[in-house]
Design a protein around this motif. Structure first.
Motif, PDB file in Angstrom:
ATOM      1  N   PRO A  23      57.164  48.416  12.541  1.00 55.35           N
ATOM      2  CA  PRO A  23      55.782  48.649  12.992  1.00 55.35           C
ATOM      3  C   PRO A  23      55.685  49.591  14.188  1.00 55.35           C
ATOM      4  O   PRO A  23      54.676  50.278  14.354  1.00 55.35           O
ATOM      5  CB  PRO A  23      55.290  47.240  13.353  1.00 55.35           C
ATOM      6  N   SER A  24      56.710  49.619  15.015  1.00 53.17           N
ATOM      7  CA  SER A  24      56.658  50.483  16.195  1.00 53.17           C
ATOM      8  C   SER A  24      56.703  51.961  15.831  1.00 53.17           C
ATOM      9  O   SER A  24      56.404  52.820  16.665  1.00 53.17           O
ATOM     10  CB  SER A  24      57.810  50.152  17.146  1.00 53.17           C
ATOM     11  N   ARG A  25      57.068  52.264  14.590  1.00 53.90           N
ATOM     12  CA  ARG A  25      57.122  53.653  14.132  1.00 53.90           C
ATOM     13  C   ARG A  25      55.940  53.993  13.222  1.00 53.90           C
ATOM     14  O   ARG A  25      55.927  55.040  12.576  1.00 53.90           O
ATOM     15  CB  ARG A  25      58.442  53.927  13.410  1.00 53.90           C
ATOM     16  N   ALA A  26      54.958  53.096  13.168  1.00 54.10           N
ATOM     17  CA  ALA A  26      53.779  53.311  12.316  1.00 54.10           C
ATOM     18  C   ALA A  26      52.559  53.570  13.187  1.00 54.10           C
ATOM     19  O   ALA A  26      52.480  53.129  14.341  1.00 54.10           O
ATOM     20  CB  ALA A  26      53.536  52.101  11.428  1.00 54.10           C
ATOM     21  N   ILE A  27      51.593  54.294  12.625  1.00 56.44           N
ATOM     22  CA  ILE A  27      50.328  54.514  13.317  1.00 56.44           C
ATOM     23  C   ILE A  27      49.192  54.451  12.304  1.00 56.44           C
ATOM     24  O   ILE A  27      49.326  54.928  11.173  1.00 56.44           O
ATOM     25  CB  ILE A  27      50.318  55.860  14.067  1.00 56.44           C
ATOM     26  N   MET A  28      48.100  53.817  12.695  1.00 56.95           N
ATOM     27  CA  MET A  28      46.917  53.704  11.859  1.00 56.95           C
ATOM     28  C   MET A  28      45.939  54.793  12.271  1.00 56.95           C
ATOM     29  O   MET A  28      45.570  54.892  13.440  1.00 56.95           O
ATOM     30  CB  MET A  28      46.277  52.320  12.063  1.00 56.95           C
ATOM     31  N   ILE A  29      45.510  55.609  11.316  1.00 56.59           N
ATOM     32  CA  ILE A  29      44.565  56.686  11.584  1.00 56.59           C
ATOM     33  C   ILE A  29      43.250  56.352  10.898  1.00 56.59           C
ATOM     34  O   ILE A  29      43.225  56.109   9.686  1.00 56.59           O
ATOM     35  CB  ILE A  29      45.104  58.039  11.075  1.00 56.59           C
ATOM     36  N   LEU A  39      45.172  55.856  15.999  1.00 54.83           N
ATOM     37  CA  LEU A  39      44.547  57.132  16.326  1.00 54.83           C
ATOM     38  C   LEU A  39      43.114  57.059  15.837  1.00 54.83           C
ATOM     39  O   LEU A  39      42.868  56.963  14.633  1.00 54.83           O
ATOM     40  CB  LEU A  39      45.282  58.294  15.648  1.00 54.83           C
ATOM     41  N   TRP A  40      42.172  57.090  16.766  1.00 57.78           N
ATOM     42  CA  TRP A  40      40.750  56.944  16.441  1.00 57.78           C
ATOM     43  C   TRP A  40      40.133  58.325  16.283  1.00 57.78           C
ATOM     44  O   TRP A  40      40.165  59.138  17.203  1.00 57.78           O
ATOM     45  CB  TRP A  40      40.060  56.153  17.539  1.00 57.78           C
ATOM     46  N   VAL A  41      39.556  58.582  15.111  1.00 57.26           N
ATOM     47  CA  VAL A  41      38.910  59.862  14.806  1.00 57.26           C
ATOM     48  C   VAL A  41      37.418  59.701  15.070  1.00 57.26           C
ATOM     49  O   VAL A  41      36.738  58.939  14.376  1.00 57.26           O
ATOM     50  CB  VAL A  41      39.171  60.273  13.343  1.00 57.26           C
ATOM     51  N   VAL A  42      36.885  60.411  16.069  1.00 57.91           N
ATOM     52  CA  VAL A  42      35.546  60.087  16.556  1.00 57.91           C
ATOM     53  C   VAL A  42      34.422  60.966  16.008  1.00 57.91           C
ATOM     54  O   VAL A  42      33.253  60.568  16.045  1.00 57.91           O
ATOM     55  CB  VAL A  42      35.502  60.119  18.095  1.00 57.91           C
ATOM     56  N   GLN A  43      34.727  62.144  15.502  1.00 62.96           N
ATOM     57  CA  GLN A  43      33.651  63.027  15.036  1.00 62.96           C
ATOM     58  C   GLN A  43      33.567  63.117  13.513  1.00 62.96           C
ATOM     59  O   GLN A  43      32.725  63.833  12.990  1.00 62.96           O
ATOM     60  CB  GLN A  43      33.837  64.430  15.627  1.00 62.96           C
ATOM     61  N   VAL A  52      29.067  58.456  19.470  1.00 71.68           N
ATOM     62  CA  VAL A  52      29.973  59.115  20.414  1.00 71.68           C
ATOM     63  C   VAL A  52      29.316  60.355  20.992  1.00 71.68           C
ATOM     64  O   VAL A  52      29.426  60.649  22.188  1.00 71.68           O
ATOM     65  CB  VAL A  52      31.310  59.468  19.726  1.00 71.68           C
ATOM     66  N   THR A  53      28.602  61.098  20.154  1.00 70.86           N
ATOM     67  CA  THR A  53      27.904  62.295  20.626  1.00 70.86           C
ATOM     68  C   THR A  53      26.803  61.940  21.612  1.00 70.86           C
ATOM     69  O   THR A  53      26.611  62.623  22.619  1.00 70.86           O
ATOM     70  CB  THR A  53      27.313  63.066  19.429  1.00 70.86           C
ATOM     71  N   LYS A  54      26.078  60.856  21.352  1.00 67.62           N
ATOM     72  CA  LYS A  54      24.975  60.454  22.222  1.00 67.62           C
ATOM     73  C   LYS A  54      25.468  59.898  23.546  1.00 67.62           C
ATOM     74  O   LYS A  54      24.831  60.099  24.589  1.00 67.62           O
ATOM     75  CB  LYS A  54      24.112  59.404  21.524  1.00 67.62           C
ATOM     76  N   PRO A  67      42.053  52.045  21.202  1.00 64.41           N
ATOM     77  CA  PRO A  67      42.954  52.934  20.454  1.00 64.41           C
ATOM     78  C   PRO A  67      43.991  53.563  21.378  1.00 64.41           C
ATOM     79  O   PRO A  67      43.716  53.822  22.554  1.00 64.41           O
ATOM     80  CB  PRO A  67      42.000  53.987  19.891  1.00 64.41           C
ATOM     81  N   ASN A  68      45.160  53.816  20.822  1.00 65.40           N
ATOM     82  CA  ASN A  68      46.200  54.478  21.611  1.00 65.40           C
ATOM     83  C   ASN A  68      45.907  55.953  21.822  1.00 65.40           C
ATOM     84  O   ASN A  68      46.239  56.525  22.858  1.00 65.40           O
ATOM     85  CB  ASN A  68      47.561  54.324  20.913  1.00 65.40           C
ATOM     86  N   TYR A  69      45.277  56.550  20.807  1.00 64.20           N
ATOM     87  CA  TYR A  69      44.966  57.975  20.866  1.00 64.20           C
ATOM     88  C   TYR A  69      43.565  58.203  20.299  1.00 64.20           C
ATOM     89  O   TYR A  69      43.086  57.423  19.475  1.00 64.20           O
ATOM     90  CB  TYR A  69      45.982  58.798  20.062  1.00 64.20           C
ATOM     91  N   VAL A  70      42.935  59.271  20.758  1.00 67.12           N
ATOM     92  CA  VAL A  70      41.611  59.650  20.267  1.00 67.12           C
ATOM     93  C   VAL A  70      41.622  61.130  19.924  1.00 67.12           C
ATOM     94  O   VAL A  70      42.165  61.942  20.685  1.00 67.12           O
ATOM     95  CB  VAL A  70      40.514  59.376  21.330  1.00 67.12           C
ATOM     96  N   THR A  71      41.046  61.483  18.777  1.00 66.99           N
ATOM     97  CA  THR A  71      40.912  62.882  18.404  1.00 66.99           C
ATOM     98  C   THR A  71      39.534  63.098  17.795  1.00 66.99           C
ATOM     99  O   THR A  71      38.957  62.177  17.209  1.00 66.99           O
ATOM    100  CB  THR A  71      42.012  63.316  17.412  1.00 66.99           C
ATOM    101  N   GLU A  72      39.007  64.294  17.935  1.00 61.21           N
ATOM    102  CA  GLU A  72      37.685  64.567  17.352  1.00 61.21           C
ATOM    103  C   GLU A  72      37.748  64.604  15.845  1.00 61.21           C
ATOM    104  O   GLU A  72      36.871  64.076  15.159  1.00 61.21           O
ATOM    105  CB  GLU A  72      37.142  65.892  17.897  1.00 61.21           C
ATOM    106  N   HIS A  73      38.778  65.266  15.306  1.00 58.69           N
ATOM    107  CA  HIS A  73      38.901  65.436  13.859  1.00 58.69           C
ATOM    108  C   HIS A  73      40.349  65.188  13.453  1.00 58.69           C
ATOM    109  O   HIS A  73      41.270  65.354  14.244  1.00 58.69           O
ATOM    110  CB  HIS A  73      38.484  66.837  13.433  1.00 58.69           C
ATOM    111  N   PHE A  74      40.525  64.810  12.192  1.00 58.07           N
ATOM    112  CA  PHE A  74      41.865  64.723  11.614  1.00 58.07           C
ATOM    113  C   PHE A  74      41.830  65.488  10.298  1.00 58.07           C
ATOM    114  O   PHE A  74      41.286  65.012   9.315  1.00 58.07           O
ATOM    115  CB  PHE A  74      42.264  63.269  11.368  1.00 58.07           C
TER     116      PHE A  74
END
Length: 234
Positions: free
Chosen positions: A161-167, A186-190, A198-200, A225-232
């Motif tokens: 599990p330590s080598r896995a990530i949920m997107i 990894l949370w995709v916010v846009q 998120v925009t508001k 989330p461990n990481y955040v990105t606008e798009h994936f």
């Protein structure tokens, strides 16, 4: 099938050959989906189990109510069915726990049906007529899929599990599921259900709002989330 093995309720029904099912469906092969597994579609009065696999039709084996054809009738039949089922304490299987779809207006998904049914069970049997609590009412609804543990156990078989990530885009299913399973997220916010909020406000504001809401699959646990990105995108 793997994800249902730990649900004693379903095992007992199958062993007793109590295999009548009432379906909240997608309208896409709902009947064959059930009959191929040995279940017979029937009325809510005769049902042993409710299956929530879609939010477009209600199917009792003889009549199909389509939301697109008559939305008022769809909601009337749903409410009436919930009342009958809650009185009988019928178990419900939700085959997709998502509560909203990432389309305009965030239309409901089967997870929302599960939440509604829990409230019907609780309010029908709580004090002063009974001792049902919100927590006990959850026992009557089994959800298969994110964020619940079985799907992560299957996905992570023979893996670290330590080598896995949920997107994913949803705090309630993707990030909560990753948190419970002990994997990164990894949370995709846009691109998804939180984009407008998120925009508001901001990503931090949406997370704070989610963590302040006790009526989520996190059940009071704080998620981040461990990481955040606008798009994936590839």
């Amino acid at each position: 099938t793997l994800g249902c093995q730990n649900w004693d309720t379903l095992t007992t029904l199958v062993e007793q050959k109590s295999t009548n099912v009432f379906v909240f469906g997608s309208g896409d092969e709902d009947e064959s989906y059930c009959t191929s597994a040995g279940w017979t579609l029937t009325s809510i009065e005769e049902a042993d189990l409710i299956l929530a696999r879609g939010t477009f039709t209600i199917n009792d084996g003889s009549t199909v109510v389509h939301k697109k054809d008559d939305e008022m009738e769809y909601w009337r039949v749903m409410e009436q069915s919930m009342m009958v089922a809650a009185e009988k304490k019928l178990p419900m299987l939700v085959s997709n726990p998502d509560k909203v779809r990432p389309d305009e207006g965030l239309p409901p998904m089967p997870g929302a049906i599960g939440d509604t049914y829990e409230r019907f069970v609780w309010t029908t049997h709580c004090a002063p007529v009974g001792d049902m609590t919100e927590e006990k009412a959850r026992d009557y609804v089994k959800r298969i899929g994110k964020p619940f543990q079985e799907v992560f156990d299957i996905a992570l078989q023979d893996s670290d599990p330590s080598r896995a990530i949920m997107i994913g885009d949803a705090l309630e299913t993707d990030v909560t599921g990753a948190t419970n399973a002990g994997v990164g997220s990894l949370w995709v916010v846009q691109d998804g259900i939180h984009a407008e909020d998120v925009t508001k406000t901001s990503a931090d504001g949406v997370i704070a709002g989610f963590n302040g809401n006790e009526f989520t699959y996190a059940y009071g646990k704080k998620v981040m989330p461990n990481y955040v990105t606008e798009h994936f995108r590839w």
